[in-house]
Each structure stands twice: as structure tokens, then as C-alpha cells.
Design an enzyme around this catalytic site. Structure first.
Site, PDB file in Angstrom:
ATOM      1  N   ARG A 158       0.829  -1.206   0.000  1.00 37.99           N
ATOM      2  CA  ARG A 158       0.000   0.000   0.000  1.00 37.99           C
ATOM      3  C   ARG A 158       0.862   1.254   0.000  1.00 37.99           C
ATOM      4  O   ARG A 158       0.533   2.256  -0.664  1.00 37.99           O
ATOM      5  CB  ARG A 158      -0.947  -0.002   1.201  1.00 37.99           C
ATOM      6  CG  ARG A 158      -1.955   1.121   1.176  1.00 37.99           C
ATOM      7  CD  ARG A 158      -3.041   0.931   2.210  1.00 37.99           C
ATOM      8  NE  ARG A 158      -2.530   1.010   3.573  1.00 37.99           N
ATOM      9  CZ  ARG A 158      -3.286   0.878   4.662  1.00 37.99           C
ATOM     10  NH1 ARG A 158      -4.585   0.639   4.537  1.00 37.99           N
ATOM     11  NH2 ARG A 158      -2.757   0.970   5.867  1.00 37.99           N
ATOM     12  N   LYS A 260      -2.729   6.563   1.589  1.00 39.22           N
ATOM     13  CA  LYS A 260      -2.595   6.985   2.984  1.00 39.22           C
ATOM     14  C   LYS A 260      -1.642   8.173   3.099  1.00 39.22           C
ATOM     15  O   LYS A 260      -0.610   8.126   3.779  1.00 39.22           O
ATOM     16  CB  LYS A 260      -2.127   5.807   3.840  1.00 39.22           C
ATOM     17  CG  LYS A 260      -2.562   5.885   5.296  1.00 39.22           C
ATOM     18  CD  LYS A 260      -2.333   4.566   6.000  1.00 39.22           C
ATOM     19  CE  LYS A 260      -2.663   4.646   7.487  1.00 39.22           C
ATOM     20  NZ  LYS A 260      -4.103   4.840   7.730  1.00 39.22           N
ATOM     21  N   GLU A 296     -16.386   6.640   4.553  1.00 44.84           N
ATOM     22  CA  GLU A 296     -15.721   6.041   5.703  1.00 44.84           C
ATOM     23  C   GLU A 296     -15.755   6.993   6.892  1.00 44.84           C
ATOM     24  O   GLU A 296     -16.125   8.154   6.767  1.00 44.84           O
ATOM     25  CB  GLU A 296     -14.290   5.631   5.375  1.00 44.84           C
ATOM     26  CG  GLU A 296     -13.365   6.744   4.923  1.00 44.84           C
ATOM     27  CD  GLU A 296     -11.957   6.222   4.604  1.00 44.84           C
ATOM     28  OE1 GLU A 296     -11.190   6.015   5.553  1.00 44.84           O
ATOM     29  OE2 GLU A 296     -11.643   6.037   3.420  1.00 44.84           O
TER      30      GLU A 296
END
Length: 418
Positions: A158, A260, A296
Site C-alpha cells: 500500500r 494513505k 468512511e
């Protein structure tokens, strides 16, 4: 303060092996200050043994690390803190890992340093233009004293995807995982006793080089630090109370919501602070186009349960592909639930049997209520619902080594002797 340090007391002769075929694992060569491995180097400050990782091959990922070591005094016992009162707050530990590279080059070697402040130019890319990423993961101590990591290669992958989006070089998956192992072992006395919490691991990737005009930084730093933690929400595993935010948005199509990057989290602070001031635990965000589909929570993915069907917003570029989310989906399907990844309308919350959040920090957190346009919908009887409790139990027991890891998700750092 020491500018570099060693992995206290660890001997260099230990194998890393795939759990599927331990007998075929080659013995790894030890560190040398004259020829370090490409993924990790440690500078000697005093004459004590070191640990080194050198991969035999990038795949399959090594599921265990067996160590033969003699602890020095400073790392022979658990840190002297109140383990029963751990919250989710930073505690300074012993070591951090640092690796650097220039733009257009590859990360080649890193080192463990005593934990402390870092020096950055005021013109660093991360400070001026937000060129930075982070990851979050945990290490758990088993009853036998061994330490477990959970799917570290997923965090590495990721970060590499995020780095590509943010125009940054990134450590290889092998370098990332090796650095995580080294950092955890260097701080092993900070891994909480079984059942008392976990060691939170925070890898960072940032544009550390000075840049004035808008452009990728000329230098990058990969850094890992750790901190022992307890529950993320003050409620612990008690249900949290969310409020739906319908004006401010966490991410937009074509933006960076799916990686992220550090800026994603600063953007939620205004709505989150306002929600907490009103007594809510956190904020649930909607999509910014239709303002009716769930996205989210500030730092968690969301799941909605109705009968035997578990629904969660699909990954489409505005939602972070959570590793806990991915794991819960696999666990749920293995337990016989139907899981749907799709657009989930906010109206579905009104008729849901259960709602829960997932994330590295929270693992699985039941939602006790959601407030939308002043209307509060409550779930359950003040605790886990049947579905979220089952999924939480399976996943946490797997992470802590209490059940067999049939998924082959955990990486075990085994202590042969103390």
C-alpha cells in the site's frame, strides 16, 4: 544523543523461513559494517551483537523469524509502565529506523537510531507541500513470548502504491518488512504482555529534501517508530457514537483519498473536533458528489449488517483500502456471511441490524448509534452485535496467535532463549 545505535543483544545467526517449508530455508548471513545488506545496515556504537535480515528471495514472504539471542540489561525485561492503563497515546520507546534516498534513485540501506527528534529543512517537501505518506500496523506478544506481526507485506504494498501517486520513491516490499522486523525487535521490551495491548508501528515516507518551487523533493526519508498502545477509542470495545457529516468531505474523485497520504487526515480534523465537542466519538463521511453514499469514518472503514449480508462501500479511489477491512471481508466470507462491496446509501443505516468500523487502530469497533440530520438511530444493547463480535473474536485471536493461522497472515518473531 547517539546518532546511531544497535539492536541490543541480538545475535546475527538466525534464519527467516516460509512456514510452509521451513527445511528449505537458507541460513542468512550476518551483518558486517564493511558490507551491509541492501535493505538494512546498523552502525556500531558498542561491541554487542546485531540482527540483520537478508532476503533469500522476494517471494514467498517469510512467515517466521527465529532468533537466537542474549538480551542485554536494557532490553531484558518489559518496560516499566502501567500496562493495564494503556490508552492510544504516544509513548517514547528506544529505537527508530531511518533510511534515505535521492529523487530518481532507490533506497539502499538504513539504520537503527536511538529514538529522538529529526532535523528537517524549513523548505522540506513534506512541510511545504505535504509530500508524505504513513502506514499503521501492530505487533502482539504471544503467551510464549514470541512476537507476531500481521500482514506487514500488505502495508508495504500500500505504501508503494501511495508513493507512486505522490511522486516519491519507496522501499521495496522486502526492505519495508525487514525494517519493520528490525524496529520491533529493537523495541521488544515495549511490546505489551499478552492481552494488555499491542505495539503500534508507524512507518513514514516523506519528502525530506529542501524544495522551494512546487516540485517533488530532491531527497526522501523512510522512518519507522513504535509505541505501545491500548484501545483507540476511549470507550474501549464499547459501542461508539457517530454523526454523519453532510457538508464537509474527506475526499474527492480523482484526489488522494485512496492512498494513505498525510493530508487526508488533516482534512478531517475540523469536522471531527466539532463532533467530539458535541459528545460524538467520530464522524461518518458521505460521498461529495451525491451526498448520500457512505464513504468512511475519519480513520476507519464502515460496514453495515442486514440479516446474513454484510455491506461495505466499494473501493473506488476515494476510500482507503484498509488492510483490516480486507481481512474482515475474508474472515466474514470464511464464516459463511455474504459480503457485498458496493455503493451503500445512507438510508440503509435506518434499517441495519448492526454497524461496525474496522481499522488497524480500532481492529473492529461496534457502532452504538448514528445521528443523521438530527435523527439518531441506535443499534444493539450497548455492546457488540452478534456478527461484529464473531468477526472481532476471530480476527483478534488470529492476530494474537490464539488460534491457528489458516490464512497465513501472521509473521512470527520467535525467541529461542532469553
Amino acid at each position: 544523543m547517539e546518532s546511531s545505535a544497535v539492536l541490543g543483544g541480538l545475535q546475527p545467526n538466525f534464519p527467516l523461513c516460509p512456514s510452509r517449508n521451513p527445511s528449505s530455508t537458507p541460513l542468512l548471513r550476518p551483518f558486517s559494517t564493511s558490507h551491509s545488506s541492501p535493505s538494512l545496515s546498523v552502525k556500531l556504537q558498542k561491541q554487542v551483537p546485531l540482527a540483520s535480515y537478508q532476503a533469500a528471495s522476494p517471494s514467498p514472504f517469510r512467515r517466521c523469524a527465529t532468533l537466537s539471542n542474549t538480551f542485554v540489561t536494557e532490553t531484558s525485561e518489559l518496560a516499566d509502565i502501567e500496562w493495564d492503563n494503556l490508552g492510544f497515546a504516544f509513548l517514547s520507546t528506544d529505537y527508530m529506523y531511518v533510511m534515505k534516498c535521492a529523487q530518481g534513485e532507490n533506497f539502499s540501506k538504513g539504520e537503527l537510531q536511538r529514538f529522538g527528534n529529526i532535523e528537517l529543512s524549513p523548505s522540506a517537501g513534506v512541510l511545504n507541500y505535504g509530500q508524505g505518506l504513513f502506514e499503521g500496523m501492530k505487533a502482539y506478544r504471544k503467551q510464549d513470548g514470541n512476537i507476531l506481526l500481521f500482514r506487514p507485506e500488505e502495508n508495504a504494498l500500500r505504501m508503494r502504491l501511495g508513493a507512486e501517486r505522490m511522486c516519491m520513491p519507496s522501499p521495496s516490499v522486502e526492505q519495508f518488512v525487514d525494517a519493520v522486523k528490525a524496529t520491533v525487535l529493537a523495541n521488544k521490551r515495549w511490546v505489551p504482555p499478552p492481552g494488555k495491548g499491542s505495539l503500534y508501528i508507524r512507518p513514514l515516507l516523506m519528502g525530506s529534501g529542501a524544495v522551494l518551487g512546487l516540485a517533488p523533493a530532491p531527497e526522501y526519508t523512510f522512518l519507522i517508530y513504535v509505541s505501545p498502545v491500548g484501545n483507540y477509542f476511549k470507550e474501549g470495545v464499547a459501542p461508539i457514537n457517530l454523526i454523519v457529516e453532510h457538508e464537509l468531505h474527506r475526499a474527492t474523485p480523482g484526489g488522494t483519498g485512496g492512498v494513505k497520504t498525510i493530508g487526508n487526515y488533516a482534512a478531517v480534523l475540523k469536522a471531527q473536533s466539532a463532533a467530539k465537542a458535541k459528545g460524538y466519538s467520530d464522524v461518518l463521511y458521505l460521498d461529495c458528489v451525491h451526498k448520500r453514499y457512505l464513504e468512511e469514518v475519519s480513520s476507519c472503514n464502515i460496514f453495515v449488517v442486514k440479516d446474513n449480508i454484510i455491506s461495505t462501500p466499494e473501493i473506488k479511489g476515494t476510500i482507503l483500502p484498509g488492510i483490516t477491512r480486507k481481512s474482515i471481508i475474508d474472515v466474514a466470507r470464511s464464516e459463511g456471511f455474504q459480503v457485498e462491496e458496493r455503493q451503500v446509501a445512507v438510508d440503509e443505516l435506518l434499517d441495519a441490524d448492526e454497524v461496525f468500523c474496522t481499522g488497524t487502530a480500532v481492529v473492529v469497533s461496534p457502532v452504538g448509534s448514528i445521528t443523521y440530520h438530527g435523527k439518531r438511530v441506535s443499534y444493539g444493547e450497548g455492546g457488540f452485535g452478534a456478527v461484529s463480535e464473531k468477526l472481532y473474536s476471530v480476527l483478534t485471536r488470529l492476530q494474537m496467535g490464539l488460534i491457528q493461522d489458516k490464512m497465513d497472515w501472521t509473521v512470527e518473531l520467535r525467541q529461542k532463549s532469553y
